[in-house]
Design a protein around this motif. Structure first.
Motif, mmCIF file in Angstrom:
data_model
loop_
_atom_site.group_PDB
_atom_site.id
_atom_site.type_symbol
_atom_site.label_atom_id
_atom_site.label_comp_id
_atom_site.label_asym_id
_atom_site.label_seq_id
_atom_site.Cartn_x
_atom_site.Cartn_y
_atom_site.Cartn_z
ATOM 1 N N ALA A 12 0.829 -1.206 0.000
ATOM 2 C CA ALA A 12 0.000 0.000 0.000
ATOM 3 C C ALA A 12 0.863 1.254 0.000
ATOM 4 O O ALA A 12 0.562 2.235 -0.696
ATOM 5 N N ALA A 13 1.949 1.247 0.768
ATOM 6 C CA ALA A 13 2.859 2.397 0.790
ATOM 7 C C ALA A 13 3.480 2.624 -0.583
ATOM 8 O O ALA A 13 3.590 3.761 -1.058
ATOM 9 N N LEU A 14 3.873 1.529 -1.248
ATOM 10 C CA LEU A 14 4.451 1.650 -2.581
ATOM 11 C C LEU A 14 3.433 2.204 -3.572
ATOM 12 O O LEU A 14 3.760 3.066 -4.401
ATOM 13 N N MET A 15 2.197 1.738 -3.482
ATOM 14 C CA MET A 15 1.164 2.224 -4.398
ATOM 15 C C MET A 15 0.865 3.697 -4.161
ATOM 16 O O MET A 15 0.575 4.441 -5.106
ATOM 17 N N LEU A 16 0.947 4.152 -2.930
ATOM 18 C CA LEU A 16 0.754 5.574 -2.654
ATOM 19 C C LEU A 16 1.889 6.408 -3.240
ATOM 20 O O LEU A 16 1.667 7.527 -3.727
ATOM 21 N N VAL A 17 3.109 5.867 -3.199
ATOM 22 C CA VAL A 17 4.230 6.562 -3.848
ATOM 23 C C VAL A 17 3.995 6.663 -5.354
ATOM 24 O O VAL A 17 4.230 7.712 -5.975
ATOM 25 N N THR A 20 1.525 9.375 -6.061
ATOM 26 C CA THR A 20 2.153 10.695 -6.013
ATOM 27 C C THR A 20 2.913 10.986 -7.308
ATOM 28 O O THR A 20 2.828 12.092 -7.864
ATOM 29 N N ALA A 21 3.628 9.978 -7.809
ATOM 30 C CA ALA A 21 4.347 10.154 -9.078
ATOM 31 C C ALA A 21 3.373 10.413 -10.220
ATOM 32 O O ALA A 21 3.656 11.226 -11.116
ATOM 33 N N THR A 22 2.224 9.758 -10.182
ATOM 34 C CA THR A 22 1.217 9.984 -11.229
ATOM 35 C C THR A 22 0.741 11.427 -11.215
ATOM 36 O O THR A 22 0.573 12.050 -12.270
ATOM 37 N N THR A 153 -4.209 5.845 -10.178
ATOM 38 C CA THR A 153 -4.472 6.871 -11.187
ATOM 39 C C THR A 153 -5.880 7.430 -11.106
ATOM 40 O O THR A 153 -6.199 8.354 -11.838
ATOM 41 N N LEU A 154 -6.723 6.889 -10.247
ATOM 42 C CA LEU A 154 -8.093 7.357 -10.130
ATOM 43 C C LEU A 154 -8.340 7.847 -8.712
ATOM 44 O O LEU A 154 -8.654 7.073 -7.819
ATOM 45 N N VAL A 155 -8.172 9.147 -8.502
ATOM 46 C CA VAL A 155 -8.355 9.704 -7.173
ATOM 47 C C VAL A 155 -9.814 9.597 -6.744
ATOM 48 O O VAL A 155 -10.122 9.377 -5.573
ATOM 49 N N THR A 156 -10.742 9.743 -7.687
ATOM 50 C CA THR A 156 -12.159 9.673 -7.350
ATOM 51 C C THR A 156 -12.502 8.330 -6.722
ATOM 52 O O THR A 156 -13.190 8.254 -5.701
#
Length: 207
Positions: A12-17, A20-22, A153-156
């Motif tokens: 989960a931490a990696l996906m959040l990083v 952020t890059a996205t 990639t989908l904040v919504t």
């Protein structure tokens, strides 16, 4: 169980990083390469719709290039990661390596290119296309990881999962517990009123 939970926390931490890059990549794409989106393809569909309707004075070339490149990246990623998984290799690491390589290639292709909003040049379109291919890989990788609430990639969808679904689940569980407790107390009251001295089944399946 503890090891699995720790692994999911690190993932989960990696996906959040990656999320952020996205955001950083999308900001560069929108402000310097287009206007165009390289990750959120819904925005490109809107741009294409406005362009087809000749409304809003929005160019449709860059969104069309990004949309096609994203689709190509997703197809290539699906085939590559499926073949990698069939051979017993770590497709997640390979997906990230390919994505990182594409982002570095886009940075090299766009080195020294001045930001241009409204009428992108061939180099602007090339950078947007490479980034869109990378985001196509990213989406396939995140879908295969299948980490609920973190699509990168989908904040919504992330906000909906965090603020809506989880809260609703907690409310539903607490409501169910209250209803079960009320039913149990009602059964006990009926047993006592009827003078029943035997065991009183107050559980959810009690009669």
């Amino acid at each position: 169980m503890v090891a699995e939970r720790a692994e999911r926390t690190r993932l989960a931490a990696l996906m959040l990083v990656l999320t952020t890059a996205t955001g950083m990549i999308e900001a560069v794409s929108l402000l310097a390469l287009g206007p165009v989106f390289t990750a959120m393809q819904t925005g490109n569909v809107l741009y294409l719709a406005f362009g087809a309707a000749v409304e809003g004075n929005l160019p449709a070339l860059a969104p069309a290039v990004s949309l096609a490149s994203f689709a190509a990246g997703a197809v290539c990623a699906a085939r590559l990661e499926s073949a990698t998984e069939a051979r017993g290799r770590r497709w997640f690491v390979i997906g990230l390596l390919v994505e990182g390589t594409l982002i570095l290639a886009a940075a090299g292709a766009g080195w020294g290119v001045a930001p241009h909003y409204g009428s992108p040049t061939v180099r602007h379109l090339a950078v947007a296309a490479i980034l869109a291919v990378a985001m196509g890989f990213r989406n396939v990788t995140s879908m295969r990881v299948n980490l609920p609430g973190v699509p990168t990639t989908l904040v919504t969808r992330s906000m909906t999962a965090f603020f809506g679904v989880r809260r609703w689940d907690r409310t539903a569980r607490s409501g169910t517990a209250r209803r079960r407790g009320s039913c149990g107390r009602w059964r006990c009251w009926r047993c006592s009123r009827a003078g029943w001295r035997g065991p009183c089944w107050c559980g959810p399946g009690g009669r």
